[in-house]
Design a protein around this motif. Structure first.
Motif, PDB file in Angstrom:
ATOM      1  N   TRP A   1      43.150  16.297 -17.447  1.00 44.12           N
ATOM      2  CA  TRP A   1      41.985  16.810 -16.655  1.00 44.12           C
ATOM      3  C   TRP A   1      41.135  17.619 -17.652  1.00 44.12           C
ATOM      4  CZ3 TRP A   1      41.540  13.705 -13.035  1.00 44.12           C
ATOM      5  CH2 TRP A   1      42.646  13.335 -11.995  1.00 44.12           C
ATOM      6  N   ARG A   2      41.816  17.796 -18.971  1.00 45.36           N
ATOM      7  CA  ARG A   2      41.081  18.691 -19.800  1.00 45.36           C
ATOM      8  C   ARG A   2      39.498  17.720 -20.073  1.00 45.36           C
ATOM      9  NH1 ARG A   2      44.985  19.016 -23.995  1.00 45.36           N
ATOM     10  NH2 ARG A   2      45.775  20.917 -22.645  1.00 45.36           N
ATOM     11  N   GLY A   3      38.655  19.104 -19.994  1.00 39.90           N
ATOM     12  CA  GLY A   3      37.366  18.647 -20.308  1.00 39.90           C
ATOM     13  C   GLY A   3      36.464  17.922 -19.289  1.00 39.90           C
ATOM     14  N   LYS A   4      37.255  17.518 -18.080  1.00 36.72           N
ATOM     15  CA  LYS A   4      36.678  16.797 -16.934  1.00 36.72           C
ATOM     16  C   LYS A   4      36.677  17.521 -15.766  1.00 36.72           C
ATOM     17  CE  LYS A   4      39.211  12.531 -18.630  1.00 36.72           C
ATOM     18  NZ  LYS A   4      40.069  11.471 -18.265  1.00 36.72           N
TER      19      LYS A   4
ATOM     20  N   GLU B   1      46.762  29.424 -18.995  1.00 34.73           N
ATOM     21  CA  GLU B   1      47.089  27.994 -19.043  1.00 34.73           C
ATOM     22  C   GLU B   1      45.931  27.060 -18.841  1.00 34.73           C
ATOM     23  OE1 GLU B   1      49.725  26.454 -20.634  1.00 34.73           O
ATOM     24  OE2 GLU B   1      50.034  28.530 -21.288  1.00 34.73           O
ATOM     25  N   LEU B   2      45.248  27.466 -17.664  1.00 36.23           N
ATOM     26  CA  LEU B   2      43.987  26.835 -17.343  1.00 36.23           C
ATOM     27  C   LEU B   2      42.952  27.004 -18.090  1.00 36.23           C
ATOM     28  CD1 LEU B   2      43.020  25.509 -14.669  1.00 36.23           C
ATOM     29  CD2 LEU B   2      42.042  27.849 -13.791  1.00 36.23           C
ATOM     30  N   SER B   3      42.860  28.133 -18.731  1.00 37.56           N
ATOM     31  CA  SER B   3      41.577  28.192 -19.809  1.00 37.56           C
ATOM     32  C   SER B   3      41.685  27.116 -20.897  1.00 37.56           C
ATOM     33  CB  SER B   3      41.540  29.704 -20.354  1.00 37.56           C
ATOM     34  OG  SER B   3      42.724  30.074 -21.042  1.00 37.56           O
ATOM     35  N   LYS B   4      42.901  26.715 -21.115  1.00 35.00           N
ATOM     36  CA  LYS B   4      43.081  25.778 -22.140  1.00 35.00           C
ATOM     37  C   LYS B   4      42.609  24.284 -21.714  1.00 35.00           C
ATOM     38  CE  LYS B   4      47.279  27.809 -23.817  1.00 35.00           C
ATOM     39  NZ  LYS B   4      48.721  27.696 -23.922  1.00 35.00           N
ATOM     40  N   GLN B   5      42.225  24.186 -20.495  1.00 32.42           N
ATOM     41  CA  GLN B   5      41.742  22.858 -19.875  1.00 32.42           C
ATOM     42  C   GLN B   5      40.241  22.810 -20.067  1.00 32.42           C
ATOM     43  OE1 GLN B   5      44.161  21.079 -19.640  1.00 32.42           O
ATOM     44  NE2 GLN B   5      44.391  20.454 -17.293  1.00 32.42           N
ATOM     45  N   LYS B   6      39.362  23.749 -20.698  1.00 34.03           N
ATOM     46  CA  LYS B   6      38.069  23.545 -21.144  1.00 34.03           C
ATOM     47  C   LYS B   6      37.252  23.031 -19.975  1.00 34.03           C
ATOM     48  CE  LYS B   6      39.515  24.335 -25.436  1.00 34.03           C
ATOM     49  NZ  LYS B   6      39.227  25.778 -25.862  1.00 34.03           N
ATOM     50  N   ILE B   7      37.267  23.897 -18.768  1.00 29.87           N
ATOM     51  CA  ILE B   7      36.575  23.669 -17.647  1.00 29.87           C
ATOM     52  C   ILE B   7      35.084  23.877 -18.197  1.00 29.87           C
ATOM     53  CG2 ILE B   7      35.968  24.499 -15.310  1.00 29.87           C
ATOM     54  CD1 ILE B   7      38.924  25.680 -15.265  1.00 29.87           C
ATOM     55  N   VAL B   8      34.277  22.796 -17.728  1.00 30.44           N
ATOM     56  CA  VAL B   8      32.865  23.053 -18.198  1.00 30.44           C
ATOM     57  C   VAL B   8      32.050  24.099 -17.089  1.00 30.44           C
ATOM     58  CG1 VAL B   8      30.722  21.940 -18.496  1.00 30.44           C
ATOM     59  CG2 VAL B   8      32.909  20.762 -19.047  1.00 30.44           C
ATOM     60  N   ARG B   9      31.193  24.865 -17.846  1.00 28.98           N
ATOM     61  CA  ARG B   9      30.450  25.614 -17.091  1.00 28.98           C
ATOM     62  C   ARG B   9      29.029  25.285 -16.946  1.00 28.98           C
ATOM     63  NH1 ARG B   9      29.472  29.764 -20.130  1.00 28.98           N
ATOM     64  NH2 ARG B   9      30.491  28.710 -21.849  1.00 28.98           N
ATOM     65  N   GLU B  10      28.478  24.991 -15.654  1.00 25.78           N
ATOM     66  CA  GLU B  10      27.108  24.719 -15.286  1.00 25.78           C
ATOM     67  C   GLU B  10      26.379  25.553 -14.792  1.00 25.78           C
ATOM     68  OE1 GLU B  10      25.656  21.912 -16.462  1.00 25.78           O
ATOM     69  OE2 GLU B  10      27.016  20.272 -16.776  1.00 25.78           O
ATOM     70  N   PRO B  11      25.058  25.597 -15.040  1.00 25.79           N
ATOM     71  CA  PRO B  11      24.132  26.335 -13.838  1.00 25.79           C
ATOM     72  C   PRO B  11      24.007  25.956 -12.927  1.00 25.79           C
ATOM     73  CG  PRO B  11      23.068  25.277 -15.824  1.00 25.79           C
ATOM     74  CD  PRO B  11      24.479  24.946 -16.214  1.00 25.79           C
ATOM     75  N   GLY B  12      23.604  26.764 -11.653  1.00 25.31           N
ATOM     76  CA  GLY B  12      23.169  25.833 -10.549  1.00 25.31           C
ATOM     77  C   GLY B  12      24.177  26.648  -9.526  1.00 25.31           C
ATOM     78  N   ASN B  13      24.063  26.172  -8.237  1.00 26.67           N
ATOM     79  CA  ASN B  13      24.947  26.485  -7.221  1.00 26.67           C
ATOM     80  C   ASN B  13      25.985  25.723  -6.759  1.00 26.67           C
ATOM     81  OD1 ASN B  13      23.596  24.689  -5.645  1.00 26.67           O
ATOM     82  ND2 ASN B  13      22.255  26.130  -4.538  1.00 26.67           N
ATOM     83  N   GLN B  14      26.738  25.713  -5.778  1.00 28.73           N
ATOM     84  CA  GLN B  14      27.919  24.820  -5.760  1.00 28.73           C
ATOM     85  C   GLN B  14      27.618  23.371  -5.127  1.00 28.73           C
ATOM     86  OE1 GLN B  14      27.838  27.890  -4.578  1.00 28.73           O
ATOM     87  NE2 GLN B  14      29.772  28.593  -5.674  1.00 28.73           N
ATOM     88  N   ARG B  15      26.202  23.374  -4.785  1.00 28.94           N
ATOM     89  CA  ARG B  15      25.747  21.908  -4.265  1.00 28.94           C
ATOM     90  C   ARG B  15      25.365  21.316  -5.656  1.00 28.94           C
ATOM     91  NH1 ARG B  15      25.837  18.199  -0.538  1.00 28.94           N
ATOM     92  NH2 ARG B  15      26.064  16.908  -2.127  1.00 28.94           N
TER      93      ARG B  15
ATOM     94  N   ASP C   1      35.063  36.298 -18.449  1.00 34.13           N
ATOM     95  CA  ASP C   1      34.391  36.087 -19.756  1.00 34.13           C
ATOM     96  C   ASP C   1      35.260  35.998 -20.841  1.00 34.13           C
ATOM     97  OD1 ASP C   1      32.004  36.618 -18.300  1.00 34.13           O
ATOM     98  OD2 ASP C   1      31.982  38.865 -18.703  1.00 34.13           O
ATOM     99  N   GLU C   2      36.535  36.829 -20.691  1.00 30.62           N
ATOM    100  CA  GLU C   2      37.419  36.707 -21.813  1.00 30.62           C
ATOM    101  C   GLU C   2      38.184  35.339 -21.843  1.00 30.62           C
ATOM    102  OE1 GLU C   2      40.133  39.933 -20.856  1.00 30.62           O
ATOM    103  OE2 GLU C   2      38.525  41.404 -21.773  1.00 30.62           O
ATOM    104  N   LEU C   3      38.412  34.615 -20.928  1.00 28.88           N
ATOM    105  CA  LEU C   3      39.127  33.360 -20.835  1.00 28.88           C
ATOM    106  C   LEU C   3      38.522  32.208 -20.794  1.00 28.88           C
ATOM    107  CD1 LEU C   3      42.419  34.218 -18.518  1.00 28.88           C
ATOM    108  CD2 LEU C   3      42.081  34.557 -21.003  1.00 28.88           C
ATOM    109  N   PHE C   4      37.497  32.011 -20.000  1.00 29.28           N
ATOM    110  CA  PHE C   4      36.431  30.759 -19.804  1.00 29.28           C
ATOM    111  C   PHE C   4      35.341  30.814 -20.489  1.00 29.28           C
ATOM    112  CE2 PHE C   4      39.709  31.508 -16.411  1.00 29.28           C
ATOM    113  CZ  PHE C   4      40.434  30.406 -16.438  1.00 29.28           C
TER     114      PHE C   4
END
Length: 349
Positions: free
Chosen positions: A168-171, A205-219, A345-348
């Motif tokens: 799931w890394r980067g996805k 550990e989760l921070s290593k998964q490179k979760i993408v941060r996108e602007p906007g709300n949950q919708r 801010d520190e991890l993600f």
């Protein structure tokens, strides 16, 4: 005395169970007479006008002959308008709703009038805090969603540990908001359930998964998952997924327990120009008739006698646990949210 820690309800459905033994109450004749004399009320709202606000306003006006004047406003605008009106000594609004974030600043400013509608008698304690400063209209549930064209149901992550799978890394994606309904709420949920040490180890550990941060709300985030831009959406609303799925969108939500619950609330402004009309409207909103409108719009209503349109989205009818992050802890300048944002801010980032 209730502490800030007390506003983080544990992973349980108990806080959302109804109070037994109450029949539906009817508004007092005296309140109805005073409300009709005021003739109107003003409501600042962030809810969907076509699905919720207009139907509630029209049905209330048809029943009592009282005009509901509503204006759409986000929480920051609501706080600014109400504080400005208070400074000018001329309050224009009677009611305002919120996902919780306007409650701390307006409480601090002393601009909320305590009030508990009689119709809330049968509701669970979650929806009627001891402070009496707001009433919970519904609880919404944040969880993990996935694109069903990209991810088979058998392969979809089912637990928080499953999110650590390298595939799931980067996805994965979540909204880059600092509100409690974003990544900070996810962090708070993890720390609440796992404890500080184990929770922080998991988050690293989760921070290593490179979760993408996108602007906007949950919708917006859910729509990006639906479009196939990402396979997995984190901290997205389960009722949004159900609504989109009904329109044949390739989306499904996961019962990743505990889910994160946050309240949609409504409150009475201090010095409201039409206080009795506003109070009568609240009695209507929390009645069976008012909550049926909430349910028809696809939200899980707080009224225990009105089931969700889709039973799966509520913790009792859907049989899942949740962690409630109450409006009282939604201030970004105060703990615990300030601490969760620091971790984010520190991890993600």
């Amino acid at each position: 005395m209730q502490t800030r820690r007390g506003f983080i309800a544990g992973a349980s459905t108990l806080a959302l169970l109804p109070t037994a033994g109450f029949a539906q109450s009817q508004p007092a004749a005296d309140l109805i007479a005073k409300a009709k004399a005021e003739r109107q009320l003003v409501w600042y709202t962030g809810m969907v006008v076509s699905q919720v606000v207009r139907p509630l306003a029209e049905k209330f006006q048809a029943k009592y002959g009282i005009e509901v004047r509503y204006a759409t406003a986000g929480d920051s605008d609501t706080v600014l308008k109400i504080t400005s009106q208070a400074r000018a000594g001329k309050m224009e609004v009677d009611l305002f709703d919120s996902p919780g974030t306007s409650i701390p600043p307006l409480t601090k400013a002393g601009l909320i009038e305590p009030f508990v509608p009689d119709a809330l008698a049968k509701y669970a304690p979650t929806f009627k805090p001891q402070s009496q400063l707001y009433s919970g209209i519904y609880a919404l549930y944040l969880t993990t969603t996935y694109n069903t064209d990209l991810v088979k149901a058998a392969e979809a992550p089912k637990t928080y540990d499953d999110l650590l799978d390298p595939k799931w890394r980067g996805k994965m994606v979540w909204t880059d908001t600092r509100a409690i309904s974003g990544p900070a709420g996810f962090i708070g949920n993890v720390l609440s359930v796992m404890g500080q040490d184990k929770g922080m180890a998991y988050l690293r550990e989760l921070s290593k998964q490179k979760i993408v941060r996108e602007p906007g709300n949950q919708r917006v985030i859910l729509d990006k998952v639906i479009s196939g831009q990402y396979a997995i959406g984190l901290m997205t609303y389960n009722h949004h997924a159900v609504i989109s799925r009904a329109k044949e969108a390739p989306i499904a939500w996961v019962k990743m327990e505990p889910l994160v619950a946050n309240l949609g609330v409504i409150a009475l402004a201090k010095g409201a120009p039409h206080p009795n009309a506003a109070k009568l409207f609240l009695e209507f909103m929390f009645s069976d008739d008012g909550q049926k409108i909430i349910a028809e719009a696809g939200y899980p209503p707080g009224n225990p006698d009105v089931p969700p349109k889709d039973p799966s989205i509520g913790p009792v009818t859907g049989n899942f646990t949740s962690t409630l992050l109450a409006p009282e802890i939604s201030s970004q300048e105060s703990e615990p949210l300030a601490g969760w944002l620091k971790i984010y801010d520190e991890l993600f980032k």
